[in-house]
Design a protein around this motif. Structure first.
Motif, PDB file in Angstrom:
ATOM      1  N   GLN A  84     -12.028  -0.171   5.186  1.00  0.00           N
ATOM      2  CA  GLN A  84     -11.343  -1.455   5.128  1.00  0.00           C
ATOM      3  C   GLN A  84     -10.513  -1.610   3.858  1.00  0.00           C
ATOM      4  O   GLN A  84      -9.620  -2.457   3.809  1.00  0.00           O
ATOM      5  CB  GLN A  84     -12.369  -2.597   5.206  1.00  0.00           C
TER       6      GLN A  84
ATOM      7  N   ASP B 221      -8.064  -0.068   0.756  1.00  0.00           N
ATOM      8  CA  ASP B 221      -7.142   0.958   0.281  1.00  0.00           C
ATOM      9  C   ASP B 221      -7.637   1.422  -1.082  1.00  0.00           C
ATOM     10  O   ASP B 221      -7.608   0.659  -2.056  1.00  0.00           O
ATOM     11  CB  ASP B 221      -5.731   0.374   0.172  1.00  0.00           C
TER      12      ASP B 221
ATOM     13  N   SER C 141       0.876  -1.186   0.000  1.00  0.00           N
ATOM     14  CA  SER C 141       0.000   0.000   0.000  1.00  0.00           C
ATOM     15  C   SER C 141       0.900   1.219   0.000  1.00  0.00           C
ATOM     16  O   SER C 141       1.275   1.742   1.056  1.00  0.00           O
ATOM     17  CB  SER C 141      -0.922   0.006   1.232  1.00  0.00           C
TER      18      SER C 141
ATOM     19  N   GLY D 214      -8.154   1.558   7.766  1.00  0.00           N
ATOM     20  CA  GLY D 214      -7.198   2.592   7.406  1.00  0.00           C
ATOM     21  C   GLY D 214      -7.885   3.945   7.340  1.00  0.00           C
ATOM     22  O   GLY D 214      -9.026   4.056   6.877  1.00  0.00           O
TER      23      GLY D 214
ATOM     24  N   SER E  44       0.055   6.123   4.396  1.00  0.00           N
ATOM     25  CA  SER E  44      -0.420   4.776   4.119  1.00  0.00           C
ATOM     26  C   SER E  44      -1.023   4.256   5.418  1.00  0.00           C
ATOM     27  O   SER E  44      -1.077   4.982   6.424  1.00  0.00           O
ATOM     28  CB  SER E  44       0.712   3.876   3.620  1.00  0.00           C
ATOM     29  N   ASN E  45      -1.491   3.022   5.415  1.00  0.00           N
ATOM     30  CA  ASN E  45      -2.102   2.424   6.596  1.00  0.00           C
ATOM     31  C   ASN E  45      -1.840   0.932   6.620  1.00  0.00           C
ATOM     32  O   ASN E  45      -1.523   0.322   5.599  1.00  0.00           O
ATOM     33  CB  ASN E  45      -3.633   2.613   6.587  1.00  0.00           C
ATOM     34  N   CYS E  46      -2.013   0.345   7.801  1.00  0.00           N
ATOM     35  CA  CYS E  46      -2.080  -1.106   7.915  1.00  0.00           C
ATOM     36  C   CYS E  46      -3.022  -1.440   9.052  1.00  0.00           C
ATOM     37  O   CYS E  46      -3.313  -0.612   9.908  1.00  0.00           O
ATOM     38  CB  CYS E  46      -0.694  -1.722   8.124  1.00  0.00           C
TER      39      CYS E  46
ATOM     40  N   TRP F 203      -6.271  -3.153   3.300  1.00  0.00           N
ATOM     41  CA  TRP F 203      -4.979  -2.685   3.780  1.00  0.00           C
ATOM     42  C   TRP F 203      -4.142  -3.884   4.247  1.00  0.00           C
ATOM     43  O   TRP F 203      -4.700  -4.891   4.679  1.00  0.00           O
ATOM     44  CB  TRP F 203      -5.161  -1.715   4.954  1.00  0.00           C
TER      45      TRP F 203
END
Length: 217
Positions: A84, A86, A48, A72, A66-68, A93
């Motif tokens: 949920q 990306d 991502s 996110g 970005s996210n995890c 994510w």
């Protein structure tokens, strides 16, 4: 011969309540997990990639994100929210790495917030000149859970205010490995990052990464 910033021993700093009740500055708390954190970070952003999101008002943020984790944080013309998926790659994510999750829960417990279970990690990438204006983390539903913020790379000036935007703001330097935690009466305090100064950090270069863990609720 002058000693560079990165060769100096960090000054001793008190940890609890330095920014007020409900806060903790845990100097160097993430250093023991540095290798796992950096390897995990690389893996997450390969799946991502960083992107400069746009606010609902059309402002392109100077901080790349970005996210995890299961959720996110995203922003676009439609508003701020957790998702949920990306939107850049149209898939979930990346899972939150074990090293991330364990560090976040350990830091929260050290700060007096046991049983913290993060389900979102926002990853910010700052380059020199990038900043994050004062804001509240209020898109979550469970304000009983703290915020855990991990600094990696270049040093930065963290801004921490009160419950109103116009309240007095404190400034504290955060360096590689520092972890900040705030919750309880401080959970909705305004906070931000002053424009990042020019510099280069060994291994990471001209960049600062910030991992911000939350429980969305």
């Amino acid at each position: 011969m002058s000693t560079s910033l990165f060769e100096m021993e960090p000054p001793a700093r008190p940890s609890k309540d330095i920014l007020g009740a409900g806060t903790a500055v845990l100097a160097g708390f993430a250093l023991d997990a540095e290798e796992e954190l950096l390897a995990s970070l690389k893996d997450v952003v390969e799946r991502s990639p960083f992107r400069n999101m746009v606010t609902p008002g059309g402002f392109r943020m100077s901080v790349a994100m970005s996210n995890c984790g299961p959720l996110g944080w995203v922003t676009d013309r439609t508003g701020y929210r957790y998702d949920q998926i990306d939107p850049e790659v149209n898939r979930p994510w990346p899972a939150m790495p074990r090293a991330f999750r364990e560090l976040a829960t350990a830091a929260a417990e050290e700060a007096g917030f046991p049983n913290f279970v993060p389900d979102a990690c926002l990853i910010n990438r700052y380059e020199p000149g990038a900043r994050l204006s004062l804001h509240q983390d209020k898109n979550e539903r469970d304000f009983t859970q703290p915020i855990v913020s991990v600094s990696l790379g270049l040093p930065a000036t963290f801004l921490f205010g009160g419950l109103e935007r116009g309240d007095k703001t404190q400034r504290i330097q955060v360096i590689h490995g520092d972890v900040l935690v705030w919750g309880g009466s401080a959970r909705l305090c305004y906070h931000g990052i002053a424009p990042l100064k020019e510099g280069e950090y060994p291994r990471l270069g001209r960049v600062r990464y910030n991992l911000t863990f939350r429980n969305v609720g």
